[in-house]
Design an enzyme around this catalytic site. Structure first.
Site, PDB file in Angstrom:
ATOM      1  N   TRP A   8      13.387  39.798  -5.251  1.00  0.00           N
ATOM      2  CA  TRP A   8      12.128  39.409  -4.620  1.00  0.00           C
ATOM      3  C   TRP A   8      11.296  40.578  -4.110  1.00  0.00           C
ATOM      4  CZ3 TRP A   8      12.471  41.689  -0.002  1.00  0.00           C
ATOM      5  CH2 TRP A   8      13.766  41.943   0.486  1.00  0.00           C
TER       6      TRP A   8
ATOM      7  N   LYS B 108      14.494  35.424 -15.219  1.00  0.00           N
ATOM      8  CA  LYS B 108      15.029  34.643 -14.105  1.00  0.00           C
ATOM      9  C   LYS B 108      14.672  35.417 -12.842  1.00  0.00           C
ATOM     10  CE  LYS B 108      17.776  33.014 -10.856  1.00  0.00           C
ATOM     11  NZ  LYS B 108      17.526  33.423  -9.469  1.00  0.00           N
TER      12      LYS B 108
ATOM     13  N   GLU C 239      20.380  47.945 -12.191  1.00  0.00           N
ATOM     14  CA  GLU C 239      19.777  48.792 -11.145  1.00  0.00           C
ATOM     15  C   GLU C 239      20.113  48.120  -9.830  1.00  0.00           C
ATOM     16  OE1 GLU C 239      17.763  49.179  -8.538  1.00  0.00           O
ATOM     17  OE2 GLU C 239      16.059  50.451  -9.012  1.00  0.00           O
TER      18      GLU C 239
ATOM     19  N   CYS D 142      15.183  49.704  -2.828  1.00  0.00           N
ATOM     20  CA  CYS D 142      16.450  50.339  -3.202  1.00  0.00           C
ATOM     21  C   CYS D 142      16.379  51.854  -3.092  1.00  0.00           C
ATOM     22  CB  CYS D 142      16.825  49.947  -4.630  1.00  0.00           C
ATOM     23  SG  CYS D 142      17.190  48.197  -4.860  1.00  0.00           S
TER      24      CYS D 142
ATOM     25  N   GLU E 207      24.089  49.812   2.899  1.00  0.00           N
ATOM     26  CA  GLU E 207      22.667  49.932   2.621  1.00  0.00           C
ATOM     27  C   GLU E 207      21.873  49.196   3.699  1.00  0.00           C
ATOM     28  OE1 GLU E 207      19.597  49.212  -1.101  1.00  0.00           O
ATOM     29  OE2 GLU E 207      21.314  47.883  -0.881  1.00  0.00           O
TER      30      GLU E 207
END
Length: 462
Positions: free
Chosen positions: A129, A153, A231, A265, A362
């Site tokens: 998203w 998707k 990724e 990311c 993260e």
């Protein structure tokens, strides 16, 4: 239902019914039929399609950007930029895809031997998203330019963005006479994805998402002997050395840390600063962070919007609280605001050490994590002390030293004295738990092609 919640106020924004099994099967059949024609198209036709897609996106930029802002909280000025960047990606492959895929002659015992690059068929893209338009074009533009067709998707929380992307391709295809079904949206739930990957017609998979999702998709694709590009997450280090331009580093790392409310990311997540300039860096960073405006993402003055979902915001707060409990110091933010929406304030954590939560995991939010390095070697050791390996940056006046150090950093992308970013011209991807394969640049278009060797023997006399 696929329900998008506006993270600014917590209210429902859009609702879409998920596809049923027969609708999924029909979409895949349509992709197969489109591929039957598209694989025979020439580069001129493919280029025209992508250029028209870019043109149409720019024409409709206001509406497309607002969909992102409503569904996942991206500040509107950033949303405009994302539409532009997605269009740029389409244009880049329209202009350079043929060159990237040029057959290569190789010496052998043949009269002529060469390698050509042929499309595989329908490719499934599983997307998150946080950058709905950019990630969709990053996946689809090179695949379609290579002659493949795409099934998308998208994340369940951005259903209107997903449909808008597919609509652009459908509209352009109809206008120029290209096959329908080159890029289709599959509005489906997570548990429906496995059946799509297993379908014999689907030839490959591209996933951008968490390491957990990547592990599941990679295992399934491998069991079916289908290629995949992953990724995944990152805990990207930024190494700031004593001879660095601290003002430039602070400015770039501030932007990296708060763009998209830190939900990226490749954002700088661990700021590793050499001891002799540590206090000065922290002081400058704090002074810059306090100036940032958090608020309504539809307001062009807003610099930090909400976190996309409540569960993500709560998880972020857990990481901050645990880091403080483990001995980290919070100099700014760190408290959930008492008003509607899924906001989390810009937060500055300092004196963080490798075993603390904000270093081990993260952090997907506007959290600046600053760590102290006693030397350059210590900084490098901390940079590599992570299961991730997506991107990194180095800040120093000694560029030659930085280039030597880049080869010792365990990451797929290293930036020296600049903001880590993705660029259609350059390959992007990670190692370790950040995934494998590459997107973008000449490398990205090669991921989903058949690298076919052709050997031509001597001429046969009539």
């Amino acid at each position: 239902m696929l329900v998008a919640t506006n993270p600014y106020n917590g209210q429902e924004a859009h609702r879409f019914p998920p596809m049923e099994d027969q609708q999924i099967a029909t979409a895949i059949d349509t992709s197969v039929e489109a591929f039957r024609h598209w694989k025979l198209s020439d580069f001129k036709e493919r280029s025209e399609l992508l250029k028209k897609v870019a043109e149409r996106m720019r024409q409709d930029k206001e509406r497309l950007a607002m969909l992102m802002t409503l569904e996942m909280g991206k500040p509107i000025t950033e949303a405009y930029g994302e539409v532009e960047k997605a269009a740029w990606c389409a244009e880049h492959y329209a202009e350079h895809g043929e060159t990237y895929l040029t057959p290569v002659s190789l010496p052998s015992d043949a009269t002529h031997s060469y390698v050509q690059h042929l499309p595989l068929g329908p490719v499934l893209g599983i997307l998150p998203w946080n950058a709905p338009f950019w990630l969709a074009l990053r996946f689809s533009a090179p695949a379609i330019m290579a002659g493949n067709t795409c099934l998308m998707k998208h994340d369940e929380h951005v259903p209107a963005c997903a449909q808008a992307i597919a609509d652009v391709f459908a509209e352009v295809s109809e206008k120029i006479g290209a096959p329908q079904g080159l890029m289709q949206n599959l509005p489906i739930h997570r548990e429906q994805v496995e059946a799509v990957i297993r379908h014999d017609a689907v030839q490959a998979v591209s996933l951008t998402g968490s390491s957990r999702a990547g592990s599941q998709v990679a295992s399934l694709a491998a069991s079916l002997i289908k290629p995949a590009v992953l990724e995944l997450g990152g805990s990207d280090p930024s190494l700031v050395f004593a001879d660095a331009d601290l003002d430039a580093a602070v400015e770039a790392l501030t932007i990296s840390r708060i763009i998209n409310a830190g939900q990226s990311c490749i954002a700088a997540k661990r700021l590793i600063v050499e001891e002799s300039v540590y206090d000065e860096f922290v002081e400058k960073l704090h002074a810059r962070l306090v100036t940032l405006k958090m608020g309504d993402p539809t307001d062009p003055q807003t610099q930090v919007g909400p976190i996309a979902r409540k569960d993500l915001r709560d998880g972020l707060h857990r990481q901050v609280e645990m880091t403080i409990a483990q001995g980290g110091k919070c100099l700014l933010g760190g408290e959930i605001p008492d008003h509607p929406g899924f906001f989390y304030p810009v937060t500055l954590l300092v004196d963080v050490t490798p075993e603390m939560q904000a270093s081990c995991e993260e952090t997907f939010g506007p959290i600046a994590v600053v760590m102290k390095a006693h030397s350059e070697e210590h900084a490098l050791e901390m940079a590599n002390d992570t299961p991730y390996g997506l991107a990194a940056s180095i800040w120093t006046a000694d560029v030659k030293k930085a280039q030597q150090m880049a080869s010792r950093i365990e990451a797929g992308q290293v930036t020296i004295n600049g903001l880590v970013k993705t660029d259609p011209r350059l390959p992007s991807g990670g190692i370790k738990r950040s995934g494998y394969g590459r997107e973008l640049g000449p490398h990205g278009i090669m991921e989903f092609v058949n690298v076919q060797q052709v050997w031509v023997g001597p001429k046969v006399n009539d």
